[in-house]
Design a protein around this motif. Structure first.
Motif, PDB file in Angstrom:
ATOM      1  N   CYS A  40      -1.434   7.382   8.927  1.00 37.07           N
ATOM      2  CA  CYS A  40      -1.287   5.989   8.507  1.00 37.07           C
ATOM      3  C   CYS A  40      -1.566   5.075   9.696  1.00 37.07           C
ATOM      4  CB  CYS A  40       0.129   5.742   7.987  1.00 37.07           C
ATOM      5  SG  CYS A  40       0.546   6.698   6.513  1.00 37.07           S
ATOM      6  N   THR A  41      -2.168   3.930   9.421  1.00 31.93           N
ATOM      7  CA  THR A  41      -2.554   3.019  10.507  1.00 31.93           C
ATOM      8  C   THR A  41      -1.652   1.801  10.637  1.00 31.93           C
ATOM      9  OG1 THR A  41      -4.092   1.883   9.033  1.00 31.93           O
ATOM     10  CG2 THR A  41      -4.993   3.673  10.399  1.00 31.93           C
ATOM     11  N   ASN A  42      -0.861   1.485   9.622  1.00 32.85           N
ATOM     12  CA  ASN A  42       0.028   0.329   9.638  1.00 32.85           C
ATOM     13  C   ASN A  42      -0.718  -0.944  10.063  1.00 32.85           C
ATOM     14  OD1 ASN A  42       2.313  -1.234   9.442  1.00 32.85           O
ATOM     15  ND2 ASN A  42       3.200  -0.533  11.367  1.00 32.85           N
ATOM     16  N   PRO A  43      -1.742  -1.330   9.300  1.00 31.57           N
ATOM     17  CA  PRO A  43      -2.506  -2.517   9.678  1.00 31.57           C
ATOM     18  C   PRO A  43      -1.725  -3.805   9.402  1.00 31.57           C
ATOM     19  CG  PRO A  43      -3.181  -1.820   7.523  1.00 31.57           C
ATOM     20  CD  PRO A  43      -2.186  -0.790   8.028  1.00 31.57           C
ATOM     21  N   ASN A  44      -2.208  -4.901   9.959  1.00 30.93           N
ATOM     22  CA  ASN A  44      -1.636  -6.206   9.614  1.00 30.93           C
ATOM     23  C   ASN A  44      -2.122  -6.531   8.209  1.00 30.93           C
ATOM     24  OD1 ASN A  44      -0.293  -6.716  12.031  1.00 30.93           O
ATOM     25  ND2 ASN A  44      -2.169  -7.443  13.006  1.00 30.93           N
ATOM     26  N   VAL A  45      -1.181  -6.643   7.290  1.00 32.93           N
ATOM     27  CA  VAL A  45      -1.525  -6.939   5.902  1.00 32.93           C
ATOM     28  C   VAL A  45      -1.640  -8.461   5.781  1.00 32.93           C
ATOM     29  CG1 VAL A  45      -0.796  -6.730   3.500  1.00 32.93           C
ATOM     30  CG2 VAL A  45      -0.345  -4.864   5.104  1.00 32.93           C
ATOM     31  N   PRO A  46      -2.822  -8.956   5.404  1.00 33.04           N
ATOM     32  CA  PRO A  46      -3.003 -10.409   5.288  1.00 33.04           C
ATOM     33  C   PRO A  46      -2.007 -11.023   4.307  1.00 33.04           C
ATOM     34  CG  PRO A  46      -5.114  -9.264   5.110  1.00 33.04           C
ATOM     35  CD  PRO A  46      -4.041  -8.225   5.065  1.00 33.04           C
ATOM     36  N   PRO A  47      -1.599 -12.274   4.546  1.00 25.69           N
ATOM     37  CA  PRO A  47      -0.615 -12.930   3.669  1.00 25.69           C
ATOM     38  C   PRO A  47      -1.046 -12.970   2.202  1.00 25.69           C
ATOM     39  CG  PRO A  47      -1.025 -14.271   5.621  1.00 25.69           C
ATOM     40  CD  PRO A  47      -1.978 -13.122   5.669  1.00 25.69           C
ATOM     41  N   GLU A  48      -2.352 -13.169   1.930  1.00 29.68           N
ATOM     42  CA  GLU A  48      -2.803 -13.223   0.533  1.00 29.68           C
ATOM     43  C   GLU A  48      -2.656 -11.860  -0.149  1.00 29.68           C
ATOM     44  OE1 GLU A  48      -6.471 -12.761   3.166  1.00 29.68           O
ATOM     45  OE2 GLU A  48      -4.680 -13.988   3.193  1.00 29.68           O
ATOM     46  N   VAL A  49      -2.788 -10.781   0.611  1.00 29.32           N
ATOM     47  CA  VAL A  49      -2.593  -9.436   0.054  1.00 29.32           C
ATOM     48  C   VAL A  49      -1.110  -9.216  -0.220  1.00 29.32           C
ATOM     49  CG1 VAL A  49      -2.818  -6.958   0.509  1.00 29.32           C
ATOM     50  CG2 VAL A  49      -4.684  -8.511   1.097  1.00 29.32           C
ATOM     51  N   SER A  50      -0.258  -9.601   0.728  1.00 34.20           N
ATOM     52  CA  SER A  50       1.191  -9.474   0.536  1.00 34.20           C
ATOM     53  C   SER A  50       1.661 -10.295  -0.656  1.00 34.20           C
ATOM     54  CB  SER A  50       1.944  -9.927   1.794  1.00 34.20           C
ATOM     55  OG  SER A  50       1.716  -9.033   2.846  1.00 34.20           O
ATOM     56  N   ALA A  51       1.072 -11.479  -0.842  1.00 33.85           N
ATOM     57  CA  ALA A  51       1.460 -12.344  -1.958  1.00 33.85           C
ATOM     58  C   ALA A  51       1.121 -11.695  -3.300  1.00 33.85           C
ATOM     59  CB  ALA A  51       0.778 -13.702  -1.839  1.00 33.85           C
ATOM     60  N   THR A  52      -0.004 -11.002  -3.348  1.00 38.71           N
ATOM     61  CA  THR A  52      -0.432 -10.360  -4.599  1.00 38.71           C
ATOM     62  C   THR A  52       0.227  -9.009  -4.813  1.00 38.71           C
ATOM     63  OG1 THR A  52      -2.579 -11.449  -4.439  1.00 38.71           O
ATOM     64  CG2 THR A  52      -2.445  -9.530  -5.890  1.00 38.71           C
ATOM     65  N   TYR A  53       0.244  -8.168  -3.782  1.00 39.49           N
ATOM     66  CA  TYR A  53       0.665  -6.772  -3.935  1.00 39.49           C
ATOM     67  C   TYR A  53       2.069  -6.475  -3.425  1.00 39.49           C
ATOM     68  CZ  TYR A  53      -4.313  -6.224  -4.783  1.00 39.49           C
ATOM     69  OH  TYR A  53      -5.575  -6.339  -5.293  1.00 39.49           O
ATOM     70  N   GLN A 105     -12.318   3.423   0.599  1.00 40.88           N
ATOM     71  CA  GLN A 105     -12.429   2.036   1.026  1.00 40.88           C
ATOM     72  C   GLN A 105     -11.418   1.210   0.240  1.00 40.88           C
ATOM     73  OE1 GLN A 105     -14.597   0.173   3.037  1.00 40.88           O
ATOM     74  NE2 GLN A 105     -15.788   1.859   3.840  1.00 40.88           N
ATOM     75  N   SER A 106     -10.697   0.360   0.925  1.00 41.59           N
ATOM     76  CA  SER A 106      -9.721  -0.494   0.264  1.00 41.59           C
ATOM     77  C   SER A 106     -10.408  -1.670  -0.423  1.00 41.59           C
ATOM     78  CB  SER A 106      -8.728  -1.038   1.301  1.00 41.59           C
ATOM     79  OG  SER A 106      -7.920  -2.040   0.730  1.00 41.59           O
ATOM     80  N   GLN A 107      -9.962  -1.969  -1.634  1.00 38.74           N
ATOM     81  CA  GLN A 107     -10.436  -3.167  -2.323  1.00 38.74           C
ATOM     82  C   GLN A 107      -9.615  -4.374  -1.911  1.00 38.74           C
ATOM     83  OE1 GLN A 107     -10.353  -2.398  -6.522  1.00 38.74           O
ATOM     84  NE2 GLN A 107     -12.017  -0.919  -6.425  1.00 38.74           N
ATOM     85  N   ALA A 108      -8.387  -4.142  -1.460  1.00 40.40           N
ATOM     86  CA  ALA A 108      -7.501  -5.237  -1.095  1.00 40.40           C
ATOM     87  C   ALA A 108      -7.756  -5.748   0.323  1.00 40.40           C
ATOM     88  CB  ALA A 108      -6.045  -4.793  -1.233  1.00 40.40           C
ATOM     89  N   ILE A 109      -8.016  -4.843   1.257  1.00 39.08           N
ATOM     90  CA  ILE A 109      -8.254  -5.239   2.646  1.00 39.08           C
ATOM     91  C   ILE A 109      -9.604  -4.666   3.089  1.00 39.08           C
ATOM     92  CG2 ILE A 109      -7.404  -5.211   5.013  1.00 39.08           C
ATOM     93  CD1 ILE A 109      -4.617  -4.684   3.957  1.00 39.08           C
ATOM     94  N   PRO A 110     -10.642  -5.482   3.101  1.00 39.20           N
ATOM     95  CA  PRO A 110     -11.969  -5.006   3.515  1.00 39.20           C
ATOM     96  C   PRO A 110     -11.931  -4.391   4.918  1.00 39.20           C
ATOM     97  CG  PRO A 110     -12.117  -7.197   2.552  1.00 39.20           C
ATOM     98  CD  PRO A 110     -10.660  -6.890   2.717  1.00 39.20           C
ATOM     99  N   GLY A 111     -12.645  -3.288   5.060  1.00 40.08           N
ATOM    100  CA  GLY A 111     -12.701  -2.598   6.349  1.00 40.08           C
ATOM    101  C   GLY A 111     -11.591  -1.573   6.550  1.00 40.08           C
ATOM    102  N   GLN A 112     -10.612  -1.570   5.671  1.00 39.93           N
ATOM    103  CA  GLN A 112      -9.527  -0.594   5.760  1.00 39.93           C
ATOM    104  C   GLN A 112      -9.788   0.548   4.793  1.00 39.93           C
ATOM    105  OE1 GLN A 112      -6.662  -0.323   7.632  1.00 39.93           O
ATOM    106  NE2 GLN A 112      -7.407  -2.047   8.822  1.00 39.93           N
TER     107      GLN A 112
END
Length: 163
Positions: free
Chosen positions: A27-40, A85-92
């Motif tokens: 697991c990489t524990n990336p910084n989850v963008p606020p818009e992703v946190s708001a949705t998911y 490939q993540s649909q929620a966080i591009p590049g992850q």
């Protein structure tokens, strides 16, 4: 031609298959963008968890649901054998394999039943919807399971323009 060897003989040593997860898969524990946190949800995918189980139908649509909704996963390195490939966080990337040792797949999942009901390829016994003419023409179990129901009596049950 005529006895000449066109391709030289080659011997390849095959390695034994393995279900082992590479040590670089984690697991990489990336910084989850606020818009992703708001949705998911806060921390979505930041560690191993069943992130989609509670709201799978809302997040991903009832047609695509299934056992995967109940599986633990995390954002992970591309070294994982199932790095998607993540649909929620591009590049992850995300992976179930990164969590498989500590969080084995569940034995039951409520989304499996939803998936079966929504599967257009599954046989569905709809004989209770037959009108009197259809009930007289077809056996009670007609269409209740996958079978070539009309192979034997197709011409008797249908008009020529329907066949």
């Amino acid at each position: 031609f005529y006895g000449e060897q066109v391709v030289p003989e080659t011997t390849v040593e095959l390695q034994e298959g393995s279900d082992a997860i590479p040590s670089a898969c984690s697991c990489t524990n990336p910084n989850v963008p606020p818009e992703v946190s708001a949705t998911y949800g806060v921390g979505y995918g930041s560690s191993c968890g069943k992130w989609d189980e509670a709201r799978c139908g809302t997040l991903w649509g009832n047609i695509t649901v299934g056992d995967w909704c109940c599986r633990s996963w995390c954002y992970a390195t591309a070294d994982c054998p199932d790095a998607y490939q993540s649909q929620a966080i591009p590049g992850q990337f995300f992976s179930y394999a990164a969590c498989s040792v500590t969080h084995p797949p569940p034995s039951t999942c409520s989304w499996s039943e939803v998936q079966k009901k929504r599967d257009f390829c599954n046989c569905k016994d709809q004989s209770s919807l037959f009108n009197a003419a259809m009930q007289a023409k077809f056996v009670d179990s007609y269409g209740s399971s996958c079978s070539a129901w009309d192979m034997v009596n197709c011409a008797a049950n249908y008009r020529p323009d329907q066949v």
